[in-house]
Design a protein around this motif. Structure first.
Motif, PDB file in Angstrom:
ATOM      1  N   TRP A  13       0.739  -1.098   0.004  1.00 14.03           N
ATOM      2  CA  TRP A  13       0.050  -0.121   0.313  1.00 14.03           C
ATOM      3  C   TRP A  13       0.843   1.410  -0.244  1.00 14.03           C
ATOM      4  O   TRP A  13       0.538   2.137  -0.656  1.00 14.03           O
ATOM      5  N   ARG A  14       2.025   1.296   0.863  1.00 14.23           N
ATOM      6  CA  ARG A  14       2.818   2.490   0.921  1.00 14.23           C
ATOM      7  C   ARG A  14       3.496   2.614  -0.515  1.00 14.23           C
ATOM      8  O   ARG A  14       3.578   3.911  -0.814  1.00 14.23           O
ATOM      9  N   PHE A 161      18.776  -3.730  -4.265  1.00 11.88           N
ATOM     10  CA  PHE A 161      19.289  -2.679  -3.692  1.00 11.88           C
ATOM     11  C   PHE A 161      20.691  -2.159  -4.590  1.00 11.88           C
ATOM     12  O   PHE A 161      20.613  -0.982  -4.607  1.00 11.88           O
ATOM     13  N   ASP A 162      21.472  -2.965  -5.095  1.00 12.98           N
ATOM     14  CA  ASP A 162      22.470  -2.494  -6.146  1.00 12.98           C
ATOM     15  C   ASP A 162      21.973  -1.695  -7.320  1.00 12.98           C
ATOM     16  O   ASP A 162      22.411  -0.721  -7.804  1.00 12.98           O
ATOM     17  N   ALA A 163      20.781  -2.339  -7.860  1.00  8.44           N
ATOM     18  CA  ALA A 163      20.091  -1.430  -8.938  1.00  8.44           C
ATOM     19  C   ALA A 163      19.821  -0.191  -8.617  1.00  8.44           C
ATOM     20  O   ALA A 163      19.833   0.895  -9.217  1.00  8.44           O
ATOM     21  N   SER A 164      19.233   0.205  -7.283  1.00  5.60           N
ATOM     22  CA  SER A 164      18.679   1.136  -7.070  1.00  5.60           C
ATOM     23  C   SER A 164      19.854   2.208  -6.594  1.00  5.60           C
ATOM     24  O   SER A 164      19.791   3.383  -6.945  1.00  5.60           O
ATOM     25  N   TRP A 191      10.943   2.223  -0.830  1.00  2.00           N
ATOM     26  CA  TRP A 191       9.895   1.600  -0.564  1.00  2.00           C
ATOM     27  C   TRP A 191       9.716   0.355  -1.368  1.00  2.00           C
ATOM     28  O   TRP A 191       9.084  -0.750  -1.061  1.00  2.00           O
ATOM     29  N   ALA A 192      10.098   0.491  -2.790  1.00  4.05           N
ATOM     30  CA  ALA A 192       9.903  -0.539  -3.697  1.00  4.05           C
ATOM     31  C   ALA A 192      10.929  -1.667  -3.111  1.00  4.05           C
ATOM     32  O   ALA A 192      10.374  -2.994  -3.314  1.00  4.05           O
ATOM     33  N   ALA A 193      11.872  -1.493  -2.620  1.00  4.17           N
ATOM     34  CA  ALA A 193      12.904  -2.455  -2.106  1.00  4.17           C
ATOM     35  C   ALA A 193      12.590  -3.088  -1.033  1.00  4.17           C
ATOM     36  O   ALA A 193      12.699  -4.276  -0.868  1.00  4.17           O
ATOM     37  N   MET A 194      11.515  -2.338  -0.278  1.00  3.68           N
ATOM     38  CA  MET A 194      11.022  -3.283   1.053  1.00  3.68           C
ATOM     39  C   MET A 194      10.155  -4.230   0.584  1.00  3.68           C
ATOM     40  O   MET A 194       9.836  -5.215   1.549  1.00  3.68           O
ATOM     41  N   THR A 195       9.591  -3.990  -0.650  1.00  6.81           N
ATOM     42  CA  THR A 195       8.518  -5.232  -1.177  1.00  6.81           C
ATOM     43  C   THR A 195       9.529  -6.287  -1.124  1.00  6.81           C
ATOM     44  O   THR A 195       8.785  -7.486  -0.833  1.00  6.81           O
ATOM     45  N   TYR A 196      10.571  -6.261  -1.652  1.00 11.42           N
ATOM     46  CA  TYR A 196      11.428  -7.501  -1.545  1.00 11.42           C
ATOM     47  C   TYR A 196      11.882  -8.176  -0.495  1.00 11.42           C
ATOM     48  O   TYR A 196      11.974  -9.467  -0.124  1.00 11.42           O
ATOM     49  N   VAL A 197      12.113  -7.091   0.485  1.00 14.00           N
ATOM     50  CA  VAL A 197      12.464  -7.580   2.014  1.00 14.00           C
ATOM     51  C   VAL A 197      11.686  -8.490   2.789  1.00 14.00           C
ATOM     52  O   VAL A 197      11.644  -9.445   3.308  1.00 14.00           O
ATOM     53  N   VAL A 198      10.285  -7.686   2.742  1.00 15.11           N
ATOM     54  CA  VAL A 198       8.965  -8.298   3.316  1.00 15.11           C
ATOM     55  C   VAL A 198       8.826  -9.807   2.574  1.00 15.11           C
ATOM     56  O   VAL A 198       8.456 -10.905   2.825  1.00 15.11           O
TER      57      VAL A 198
END
Length: 221
Positions: A13-14, A161-164, A191-198
């Protein structure tokens, strides 16, 4: 598991909220996402990768087999901070490919195996649970396959993370964004990276759940 599900829903959502917010902030130089992507590829000496528009929202990706940077219509045609950030991020994967970035090579090598195993993994796990009192072998195989999926999820983290990192460094040093826009782009990609972490944590939690069933079954036998 409930906490992971809740965190996943919140992060998704975020991310959409941030993308919608930063999609309303026009890029000061007026470049579209497609133009940002093409410029980043060219300035990194990449001329054999095409930038194309694809359907959907947040469906942006880099396809190393077809050598395409696939941008959703909102990103491809958009002239916003969000469009620039997402386009540069996907081109970051193309730069990784060009430079033979090790985690990306490992992740790409695993794709065929995971594509094959994903067709049967859930059935093997279900059958393994049903047959656990007879033999632990099917469930053990299922847990092993799920472990590969979990490993893949965690290998994805340094790749994203490296791509970002590459994207943010490039848009800043090349003047694609000003200081204010850079902060917005960094926030959107975080926030996009956090989707992969979750997703990785969710996969780990599920793996531990199946492993606990397997170990409990072995003890009871």
């Amino acid at each position: 598991m409930i906490l992971i599900f809740g965190a996943s829903a919140f992060v998704s959502w975020r991310l959409r909220s941030k993308f919608n917010e930063y999609s309303q902030i026009g890029l000061s130089n007026g470049l579209s996402g497609a133009e940002v992507a093409q410029r980043m590829l060219n300035e990194n000496g990449i001329y054999d990768v095409r930038v194309v528009s694809v359907e959907g929202m947040l469906t942006d990706n880099y396809n190393p087999q077809e050598k395409t940077v696939n941008l959703s219509a909102d990103v491809y045609y958009g002239r916003s901070v969000a469009s620039a950030a997402v386009a540069a991020h996907e081109c970051g994967h193309a730069v990784q490919h060009q430079k033979a970035y090790a985690p990306l090579k490992l992740r790409s090598a695993m794709v065929p195996v995971l594509t094959f195993s994903s067709r049967y993994m859930q059935w093997i796990l279900l059958g393994g649970i049903l047959l656990l009192r007879t033999t632990p072998l099917p469930l053990a195989v299922g847990v092993g396959l799920f472990a590969l999926t979990t490993f893949f999820s965690f290998i994805t983290l340094p790749v994203e993370f490296d791509a970002s990192r590459r994207a943010l460094a490039w848009i800043q040093t090349r003047g694609i964004v000003n200081e204010r826009e850079y902060g917005f782009a960094k926030d959107a990609l975080w926030w996009a990276a956090m989707t992969y972490v979750v997703a990785a944590l969710g996969s780990l939690a599920t793996l531990l759940y199946y492993a606990s069933i397997l170990m409990g079954g072995r003890r009871s036998n």
